[in-house]
Motif scaffolding. Structure first.
Motif, PDB file in Angstrom:
ATOM      1  N   HIS A  76       0.847  -1.195   0.000  1.00 30.02           N
ATOM      2  CA  HIS A  76       0.000   0.000   0.000  1.00 30.02           C
ATOM      3  C   HIS A  76       0.888   1.254   0.000  1.00 30.02           C
ATOM      4  CE1 HIS A  76      -3.727  -2.292   0.759  1.00 30.02           C
ATOM      5  NE2 HIS A  76      -2.968  -3.042   1.551  1.00 30.02           N
ATOM      6  N   GLN A  77       1.604   1.449  -1.104  1.00 28.28           N
ATOM      7  CA  GLN A  77       2.451   2.632  -1.252  1.00 28.28           C
ATOM      8  C   GLN A  77       1.577   3.861  -1.585  1.00 28.28           C
ATOM      9  OE1 GLN A  77       5.824   2.711  -0.840  1.00 28.28           O
ATOM     10  NE2 GLN A  77       5.777   0.557  -0.238  1.00 28.28           N
ATOM     11  N   THR A  78       2.086   5.034  -1.243  1.00 32.42           N
ATOM     12  CA  THR A  78       1.363   6.273  -1.546  1.00 32.42           C
ATOM     13  C   THR A  78       1.441   6.540  -3.050  1.00 32.42           C
ATOM     14  OG1 THR A  78       1.898   7.193   0.635  1.00 32.42           O
ATOM     15  CG2 THR A  78       1.200   8.735  -1.075  1.00 32.42           C
ATOM     16  N   ARG A  79       0.281   6.462  -3.713  1.00 31.54           N
ATOM     17  CA  ARG A  79       0.213   6.629  -5.167  1.00 31.54           C
ATOM     18  C   ARG A  79      -0.372   7.971  -5.595  1.00 31.54           C
ATOM     19  NH1 ARG A  79       3.404   2.436  -6.959  1.00 31.54           N
ATOM     20  NH2 ARG A  79       2.917   0.564  -5.723  1.00 31.54           N
ATOM     21  N   ALA A  80      -1.141   8.597  -4.726  1.00 32.63           N
ATOM     22  CA  ALA A  80      -1.777   9.879  -5.074  1.00 32.63           C
ATOM     23  C   ALA A  80      -1.647  10.836  -3.896  1.00 32.63           C
ATOM     24  CB  ALA A  80      -3.242   9.666  -5.428  1.00 32.63           C
ATOM     25  N   LEU A  81      -1.341  12.105  -4.202  1.00 31.52           N
ATOM     26  CA  LEU A  81      -1.198  13.144  -3.187  1.00 31.52           C
ATOM     27  C   LEU A  81      -2.096  14.321  -3.573  1.00 31.52           C
ATOM     28  CD1 LEU A  81       0.189  14.429  -0.711  1.00 31.52           C
ATOM     29  CD2 LEU A  81       1.999  15.217  -2.264  1.00 31.52           C
ATOM     30  N   GLN A 151       6.762   7.133  -4.717  1.00 33.04           N
ATOM     31  CA  GLN A 151       5.922   6.337  -5.607  1.00 33.04           C
ATOM     32  C   GLN A 151       4.661   7.080  -6.060  1.00 33.04           C
ATOM     33  OE1 GLN A 151       6.981   3.330  -6.698  1.00 33.04           O
ATOM     34  NE2 GLN A 151       8.841   3.736  -5.499  1.00 33.04           N
ATOM     35  N   VAL A 152       4.611   8.381  -5.821  1.00 30.40           N
ATOM     36  CA  VAL A 152       3.412   9.161  -6.172  1.00 30.40           C
ATOM     37  C   VAL A 152       3.277   9.243  -7.692  1.00 30.40           C
ATOM     38  CG1 VAL A 152       2.361  11.453  -6.098  1.00 30.40           C
ATOM     39  CG2 VAL A 152       3.405  10.494  -4.039  1.00 30.40           C
ATOM     40  N   GLU A 153       2.101   8.909  -8.185  1.00 32.80           N
ATOM     41  CA  GLU A 153       1.827   8.952  -9.618  1.00 32.80           C
ATOM     42  C   GLU A 153       0.968  10.150 -10.011  1.00 32.80           C
ATOM     43  OE1 GLU A 153       0.005   5.294 -10.701  1.00 32.80           O
ATOM     44  OE2 GLU A 153       1.633   4.040  -9.915  1.00 32.80           O
TER      45      GLU A 153
END
Length: 484
Positions: A76-81, A151-153
């Motif tokens: 559960h990596q941070t993908r959206a900020l 890892q933010v996309e």
């Protein structure tokens, strides 16, 4: 057009249907397909037109491939900020993410200042795909190494103009440096100044500009009115207006925290249920006050501009500007709290003479001349109708009462030579003639002393009386004789 035609996954369509939405708004119709395609977007739309869903739904669609039910934080990596300028707006966006993503095994959290960090740290350690945050608290977690942004996309800046225009630029730049270069960036806001657009162009890669209406346009469902009033009678006029609308809620805007608290206290003493919300209040107090206002238990909420961001009430009937904002764009944000989702709203402004120039800037920005109505018994200062304003050009002059006023009203009289004004007398009351050069007084003859002679140690007797200054006694230790 339906949401199914926008290309959203079934889980999102089911959540949208549960929320009661049938047709997308104009900003959603244009923004959702563009965001799904992976392009950077600058989205401009009026407040209350579904802007939040315009970026939340496609964001959930894009990262849905990472959804999983594993309990391991590594999965559960941070993908959206998502960055928001205030706590209330961040909480509102978080609620939207939870509403639309309830059928997806994606984790979301909201982090903001004013509360203990420990609970937020424990939440982040579980592993979170979507982080909604205010810039300051996010940087606190970065410094504590409790969040990883590598890892933010997708990056979203909500209310982008306010974040970039009110001192958030250094924090935003620090956060951008921590994000991967290969990311998608979205900026959504109700207003975009030219300066903000230039700055945003440097942050985005070939952005798509989406504006569903002309820039800085206000909703057509809002009725605007200005009540000219003297600054000292504003509180009384506000209480008068609220008493004549006993069953309606109102959001009242002021400029400072001090005025915010005092005005709420005054309304309470006047028998009107009111409370204040501003930055100095604790998060628990702000949350309770906001919930009381949303539920209808609280009739009047007095707020500052920053604290009011994120107040989302579909059927709020009145927004009252107790003080006009010093920035015209803030007027658009303020009145955007009413007239939402197609409902009718009222924007009332109490304007004194000192605020006329701000009113002119607002009317120029929204390209609308706001009608002015004077409430009987609450007249403005005479300066409000100075020459050059529309009101003064159409106002009848008062009938002159004195003979001099009647002569002025009749027109200029023939020019006549006037007698020369007599000059001021050059001889003082004590007989000194200022027109003659200074001459020392004659020395007194032996055995005689002039009436104004001074004892030794005092001013020179030759100095004219009108130029003499009283002598102060000097202490004995400093060479004087002391007091006698």
């Amino acid at each position: 057009m339906s949401f199914a035609e926008l290309g959203l996954i079934p889980e999102l369509l089911k959540a949208v249907a549960d929320a009661g939405y049938t047709e997308p708004t104009p900003i959603q119709r244009q923004a959702i397909p563009t965001v799904i395609a992976g392009k950077d977007v600058m989205g401009g739309a009026q407040t209350g037109t579904g802007k939040t869903a315009g970026f939340t739904l496609p964001l959930l669609h894009r990262i849905s491939r990472h959804a999983n039910t594993s309990t391991s934080p590594a999965r559960h990596q941070t993908r959206a900020l998502i960055l928001a300028p205030t706590r209330e707006l961040a909480m509102q966006v978080y609620e939207s993410v939870c509403t639309y993503g309830k059928y997806l095994p994606l984790r979301a959290t909201c982090i903001y200042g004013g509360v203990d960090m420990n609970a937020q740290i424990q939440e982040l350690r579980r592993g979170i795909e979507i982080v909604i945050a205010t810039p300051g608290r996010l940087l606190d977690h970065v410094q504590q190494k409790t969040i990883n942004l590598s890892q933010v996309e997708v990056l979203v800046l909500d209310e982008a103009d306010r974040m970039l225009d009110m001192g958030f630029i250094p924090d935003i730049k620090r956060i951008l440096a921590l994000l991967p270069a290969a990311r998608q960036s979205l900026l959504f806001s109700a207003t975009f100044s030219d300066e903000i657009k230039k700055l945003a162009d440097q942050m985005l890669k070939d952005p798509q500009l989406i504006e569903v209406a002309r820039r800085n346009m206000v909703s057509e469902t809002i009725t605007h009115v200005v009540h000219p009033v003297s600054s000292g009678m504003k509180r009384n006029l506000l209480a008068h207006l609220l008493r004549h609308q006993p069953d309606t809620q109102a959001l009242v805007f002021v400029d400072t925290k001090l005025v915010c608290g005092r005005l709420a206290h005054y309304l309470e003493r006047s028998g009107i249920s009111a409370d204040a919300i501003h930055g100095d209040k604790g998060q628990q107090q702000r949350t309770e006050t906001l919930e009381a206002f949303k539920s209808g238990k609280l009739r009047v909420l007095v707020a500052t501009d920053v604290a009011a961001r994120g107040i989302d009430i579909d059927e709020l009937p009145y927004v009252i500007n107790f003080e006009l904002p010093h920035t015209a764009e803030d007027y658009v944000h303020r009145i955007g709290r009413t007239g939402r989702a197609g409902h009718k709203g009222n924007a009332v402004s109490l304007v004194c003479a000192e605020e006329k120039h701000w009113l002119a800037e607002i009317q120029k920005l929204i390209k609308l001349e706001i009608p002015q109505e004077i409430v009987p018994g609450f007249d403005p200062e005479p300066e409000f109708f100075e020459a050059g304003t529309r009101s003064s050009r159409h106002r009848k002059p008062a009938a002159p009462e004195t003979g001099r006023e009647r002569e002025a009203a009749a027109g200029p009289a023939p020019r006549q030579r006037t007698a020369k004004r007599p000059s001021k007398p050059m001889i003082a009351a004590d007989g000194f003639d200022f027109s003659k050069p200074y001459e020392p007084a004659a020395a007194p003859t032996a055995g005689t002393a002039p009436a104004d002679a001074q004892p030794a140690g005092h001013a020179d007797a030759s100095v004219p009386p009108h130029l003499r200054r009283p002598q102060r006694p000097i202490a004995f230790l400093l060479g004087g004789l002391g007091r006698k």
